[in-house]
Write an enzyme that holds these catalytic residues in place. Structure first.
Site, PDB file in Angstrom:
ATOM      1  N   GLU A   5       0.845  -1.181  -0.028  1.00 13.71           N
ATOM      2  CA  GLU A   5       0.079   0.128   0.027  1.00 13.71           C
ATOM      3  C   GLU A   5       0.856   1.126   0.004  1.00 13.71           C
ATOM      4  O   GLU A   5       2.155   1.171   0.100  1.00 13.71           O
ATOM      5  CB  GLU A   5      -0.900  -0.039   1.234  1.00 13.71           C
ATOM      6  CG  GLU A   5      -0.316   0.106   2.545  1.00 13.71           C
ATOM      7  CD  GLU A   5      -1.278   0.076   3.671  1.00 13.71           C
ATOM      8  OE1 GLU A   5      -0.737   0.614   4.679  1.00 13.71           O
ATOM      9  OE2 GLU A   5      -2.206  -0.717   3.806  1.00 13.71           O
ATOM     10  N   HIS A  43      -4.623   3.234   7.646  1.00 10.30           N
ATOM     11  CA  HIS A  43      -3.480   2.628   8.433  1.00 10.30           C
ATOM     12  C   HIS A  43      -2.591   3.695   8.916  1.00 10.30           C
ATOM     13  O   HIS A  43      -2.480   4.687   8.259  1.00 10.30           O
ATOM     14  CB  HIS A  43      -2.735   1.467   8.013  1.00 10.30           C
ATOM     15  CG  HIS A  43      -3.524   0.234   7.620  1.00 10.30           C
ATOM     16  ND1 HIS A  43      -3.219  -0.533   6.365  1.00 10.30           N
ATOM     17  CD2 HIS A  43      -4.604  -0.466   8.150  1.00 10.30           C
ATOM     18  CE1 HIS A  43      -4.054  -1.542   6.485  1.00 10.30           C
ATOM     19  NE2 HIS A  43      -4.808  -1.525   7.519  1.00 10.30           N
ATOM     20  N   MET A  81       7.880  -2.369  -8.982  1.00 15.80           N
ATOM     21  CA  MET A  81       7.687  -3.881  -8.963  1.00 15.80           C
ATOM     22  C   MET A  81       7.449  -4.564 -10.328  1.00 15.80           C
ATOM     23  O   MET A  81       8.137  -5.512 -10.569  1.00 15.80           O
ATOM     24  CB  MET A  81       6.519  -4.135  -8.090  1.00 15.80           C
ATOM     25  CG  MET A  81       6.819  -3.736  -6.579  1.00 15.80           C
ATOM     26  SD  MET A  81       5.543  -4.396  -5.571  1.00 15.80           S
ATOM     27  CE  MET A  81       4.158  -3.408  -5.826  1.00 15.80           C
ATOM     28  N   ARG A  82       7.057  -3.668 -11.301  1.00 16.04           N
ATOM     29  CA  ARG A  82       6.724  -4.180 -12.609  1.00 16.04           C
ATOM     30  C   ARG A  82       8.074  -4.374 -13.169  1.00 16.04           C
ATOM     31  O   ARG A  82       8.464  -5.350 -14.096  1.00 16.04           O
ATOM     32  CB  ARG A  82       5.883  -3.400 -13.288  1.00 16.04           C
ATOM     33  CG  ARG A  82       5.099  -3.955 -14.753  1.00 16.04           C
ATOM     34  CD  ARG A  82       4.324  -2.963 -15.397  1.00 16.04           C
ATOM     35  NE  ARG A  82       2.951  -2.975 -14.531  1.00 16.04           N
ATOM     36  CZ  ARG A  82       2.602  -2.060 -13.827  1.00 16.04           C
ATOM     37  NH1 ARG A  82       3.099  -0.942 -13.750  1.00 16.04           N
ATOM     38  NH2 ARG A  82       1.221  -1.903 -13.213  1.00 16.04           N
ATOM     39  N   GLU A  83       8.921  -3.383 -13.218  1.00 16.78           N
ATOM     40  CA  GLU A  83      10.343  -3.198 -13.941  1.00 16.78           C
ATOM     41  C   GLU A  83      11.238  -4.268 -13.279  1.00 16.78           C
ATOM     42  O   GLU A  83      12.171  -4.630 -14.163  1.00 16.78           O
ATOM     43  CB  GLU A  83      10.814  -1.830 -13.825  1.00 16.78           C
ATOM     44  CG  GLU A  83       9.900  -0.823 -14.547  1.00 16.78           C
ATOM     45  CD  GLU A  83      10.709   0.620 -14.113  1.00 16.78           C
ATOM     46  OE1 GLU A  83      11.651   0.675 -13.405  1.00 16.78           O
ATOM     47  OE2 GLU A  83      10.046   1.484 -14.781  1.00 16.78           O
ATOM     48  N   TYR A 105       5.035  -9.674 -11.168  1.00 15.11           N
ATOM     49  CA  TYR A 105       3.696  -9.738 -11.789  1.00 15.11           C
ATOM     50  C   TYR A 105       2.981  -8.695 -11.185  1.00 15.11           C
ATOM     51  O   TYR A 105       2.293  -8.631 -10.027  1.00 15.11           O
ATOM     52  CB  TYR A 105       3.143 -11.010 -12.264  1.00 15.11           C
ATOM     53  CG  TYR A 105       3.842 -12.247 -12.743  1.00 15.11           C
ATOM     54  CD1 TYR A 105       3.606 -12.277 -14.155  1.00 15.11           C
ATOM     55  CD2 TYR A 105       4.595 -12.817 -12.144  1.00 15.11           C
ATOM     56  CE1 TYR A 105       4.420 -13.013 -14.932  1.00 15.11           C
ATOM     57  CE2 TYR A 105       5.503 -13.716 -12.720  1.00 15.11           C
ATOM     58  CZ  TYR A 105       5.333 -14.094 -14.127  1.00 15.11           C
ATOM     59  OH  TYR A 105       6.127 -15.039 -14.794  1.00 15.11           O
ATOM     60  N   VAL A 106       2.630  -7.583 -11.863  1.00 13.98           N
ATOM     61  CA  VAL A 106       1.680  -6.411 -11.385  1.00 13.98           C
ATOM     62  C   VAL A 106       0.669  -6.092 -12.461  1.00 13.98           C
ATOM     63  O   VAL A 106       1.171  -5.476 -13.587  1.00 13.98           O
ATOM     64  CB  VAL A 106       2.728  -5.206 -11.100  1.00 13.98           C
ATOM     65  CG1 VAL A 106       1.691  -4.055 -10.649  1.00 13.98           C
ATOM     66  CG2 VAL A 106       3.735  -5.526 -10.154  1.00 13.98           C
ATOM     67  N   PRO A 107      -0.629  -6.041 -12.030  1.00 13.27           N
ATOM     68  CA  PRO A 107      -1.565  -5.829 -12.961  1.00 13.27           C
ATOM     69  C   PRO A 107      -1.853  -4.395 -13.330  1.00 13.27           C
ATOM     70  O   PRO A 107      -1.233  -3.481 -12.692  1.00 13.27           O
ATOM     71  CB  PRO A 107      -2.934  -6.426 -12.126  1.00 13.27           C
ATOM     72  CG  PRO A 107      -2.400  -6.264 -10.744  1.00 13.27           C
ATOM     73  CD  PRO A 107      -1.130  -6.614 -10.710  1.00 13.27           C
ATOM     74  N   GLU A 108      -2.449  -3.942 -14.156  1.00 14.08           N
ATOM     75  CA  GLU A 108      -2.715  -2.428 -14.567  1.00 14.08           C
ATOM     76  C   GLU A 108      -3.610  -1.887 -13.220  1.00 14.08           C
ATOM     77  O   GLU A 108      -3.396  -0.592 -13.277  1.00 14.08           O
ATOM     78  CB  GLU A 108      -3.350  -2.532 -15.754  1.00 14.08           C
ATOM     79  CG  GLU A 108      -2.302  -2.898 -17.054  1.00 14.08           C
ATOM     80  CD  GLU A 108      -3.168  -2.541 -18.177  1.00 14.08           C
ATOM     81  OE1 GLU A 108      -4.331  -1.984 -18.504  1.00 14.08           O
ATOM     82  OE2 GLU A 108      -2.695  -2.907 -19.286  1.00 14.08           O
TER      83      GLU A 108
END
Length: 615
Positions: free
Chosen positions: A238, A280, A299-301, A305-308
């Site tokens: 987050e 939080h 994280m994607r780079e 695996y990171v969704p749109e």
């Protein structure tokens, strides 16, 4: 991470995990036991409850459709001593006391994992807990967490929600996907997503939403990486903090090789012109680096695996999972039927699946089987082995079998206390009541009700006072002097008729038997030394039969090998010695009742000349 002699370092929980629950949270405990039952565990995961504000007791809970008893302890030390197999604690202490209780828990080497549920733990205290946990090699989950779950093995507190949700998410059996999140609420959503897109959850941890959690994403992902049963990982981060970047670094340097599907919640925060906190304590960005958008991109780079969008996470997760199945990395197991969930009595009465709470507890006898048992000893065995009345008393009163010399002593006490003639108050009351035409029970009770501190009730007091003085290390003279200063009579000392020159033969019989048969007579020796002091002042201040029986009984409990010192003291405080007097004297009182009935004695009226009339 913490290690154990019996468990690999990556394994926090297993089917054999045993835990304490700190705090009287019976609803959460019941949820844990229901989960255990659904998973097919043979032993409940909760060994005991620690509740420092009450007294030591028991808590009734359900194991399936049956009730079981869980011990409730006042101190951590006592709980750990009684249950050395426990290595996990679910700490429900409030934010005010979570720090102190956690620090105390970490003083016990057997504890290797603590889940701190409380929100609002001061950040300074949280940091101190973090430092100490690393020194003590203890895994901390939380603060401000719902906990975690390992399907088929163990769940922390209220993790997973209600039982129907646990069944719907297939958390009763393990899958191949492990996840870690900050949010406890979102962990439930992950349970749902993973159960519908993969073969299910292997383990899930919610590290908590505070700024200084005891363990972080990377700690648990490294565990999952080392665990051969985990094939795929999910990270739900987050906005705020930089923990996701530690995961990125681990992926880049090859520390983590297993595939990760990840998402950082809070991408909408970039739409606001001012700093926004999302629930939080740690969910706000102090820099561009800490925004959810930046984290997702990083994280994607890195190859994660990171969704749109979060909405596309289930589809991406399913795609990655199916790829692992095709490669043979994951071999889906046949689906097992969800177990039946026990229902409460009112709902399940017609179906026969009932939970009927008991009103009473009995731990000494059982008449439900084909044969009556006394403390699990069949009645036939009682007679075959000739246990006698002393053996029966040991089973029903002391809940264990005692050596023969001990049971003979119990019988000796009953014989010696059976009667002391018709003139004592108990016998007199029984005789008068019988002559008034009353029945046996009424006459017996009339005599028994006179038993107290002045008549027959000195045994418990003598045992307690002599034990306390001996344990405190008081010399016999110091003990006598302390009682005199307090204007208190010494229970078990003194006789109206007998004296040092006219000893009570009953006392001599007891002393002779005990000296010959008992392994130790330390308290009797102490009482006789006290008698030497008291009789030097007055000849009739002897150790009477009540006092002699009392101190010998304590010697028996403490030295026969069947009791701990704590248990021996507890039985004395429960009033067992007065019970022996009541049982023994009942023989004589019944005898006096039958004697008066047989003699057809008339109604008794006391003579006038035995009263002093003042009006």
């Amino acid at each position: 991470m913490a290690g154990s002699v019996d468990k690999p370092s990556y394994e926090l929980f297993s089917k054999d995990t045993r835990a304490f629950v700190y705090g009287m949270q019976t609803k959460a405990v019941q949820g844990m036991l229901d989960f255990d039952y659904m998973c097919g565990r043979t032993v409940p995961s909760v060994a005991a409850i620690i509740y420092t504000f009450g007294s030591q007791s028991i808590s009734k809970l359900y194991w399936g459709t049956k009730e079981i008893l869980l011990p409730v302890y006042r101190t951590i030390e006592e709980a750990c001593t009684k249950h050395p197999e426990v290595d996990v604690v679910v700490n429900f202490a409030s934010s005010r006391s979570a720090y102190a209780s956690t620090m105390e828990l970490m003083e016990f080497p057997q504890i290797r994992c603590i889940a701190i549920i409380a929100e609002g733990v001061p950040e300074r205290r949280a940091r101190e807990i973090l430092v100490t946990s690393k020194e003590k090699n203890v895994v901390i989950i939380g603060p401000a967490t719902v906990g975690g779950i390992k399907p088929g093995c163990f769940k922390i507190g209220n993790t997973g929600g209600m039982m129907d949700n646990i069944v719907a998410s297939k958390l009763y059996r393990p899958g191949s996907v492990a996840y870690v999140s900050k949010s406890g609420g979102m962990s439930n959503e992950l349970n749902n997503i993973i159960s519908h897109t993969t073969d299910g959850v292997y383990e899930g941890i919610a590290i908590g939403g505070d700024r200084y959690p005891g363990t972080t994403f990377i700690d648990h992902l490294i565990r999952f990486e080392a665990d051969p049963a985990c094939k795929l990982m999910v990270l739900l981060g987050e906005v705020g903090g930089v923990e996701e970047y530690r995961v990125i670094e681990a992926v880049k340097n090859g520390t983590i090789k297993k595939p990760i599907v990840a998402w950082a919640i809070g991408t909408c925060s970039s739409m606001f012109k001012t700093e926004v906190q999302f629930g939080h304590a740690g969910s706000f960005a102090n820099s561009e680096l800490e925004t959810a958008v930046a984290k997702n991109q990083a994280m994607r780079e890195a190859g994660i695996y990171v969704p749109e969008t979060f909405e596309k996470l289930p589809a991406l997760l399913q795609e990655v999972y199916e790829g692992l199945v095709k490669k043979g990395v994951i071999v889906p197991q046949p689906e097992v039927a969800p177990p039946n969930i026990p229902l409460d009595y009112a709902w399940a009465k017609e179906l026969g699946l009932v939970r009927k709470p008991s009103s009473f507890i009995c731990t000494i006898s059982n008449d439900r089987g084909s044969e009556l048992t006394y403390n699990n000893v069949p009645i036939s065995k009682v007679f075959e082995e000739e246990l006698g009345i002393g053996g029966v008393i040991s089973l029903l009163w002391l809940r264990r079998r005692l050596p023969s010399y001990a049971t003979k002593f119990l019988e000796m006490v009953l014989q010696l206390t059976a009667d002391h003639g018709p003139c004592v108050s108990g016998a007199m009351n029984t005789i008068i009541t019988t002559r008034a035409g009353k029945d046996l029970i009424s006459s017996l009770v009339a005599g028994l009700l006179t038993i107290g501190t002045r008549f027959g009730g000195a045994l418990d007091g003598a045992a307690q006072e002599f034990s306390k003085a001996y344990d405190a290390g008081l010399s016999p003279r110091a003990f006598v002097d302390s009682c005199r200063k307090a204007n208190k009579l010494i229970p078990g000392i003194g006789h109206r008729i007998k004296s040092r020159n006219n000893p009570d033969l009953r006392v001599e019989l007891v002393k002779g038997y005990v000296k010959k048969n008992f392994p130790s007579t330390k308290l009797l020796d102490y009482a006789l030394a006290v008698e030497n002091v008291t009789t030097s002042k007055k000849d009739n201040l002897i150790l009477n039969v009540d006092g002699c029986i009392a101190v010998c009984f304590v010697d028996l409990l403490r030295n026969c090998g069947a009791f701990t010192l704590e248990e021996a003291n507890e039985y004395i405080n429960l009033g067992i010695l007065n019970g022996m007097f009541v049982l023994g004297r009942s023989i004589g009182l019944i005898g006096h009742h039958l004697d008066q009935k047989r003699l057809r004695a008339p109604l008794y009226r006391h003579p006038w000349d035995d009263f002093l009339y003042l009006s």
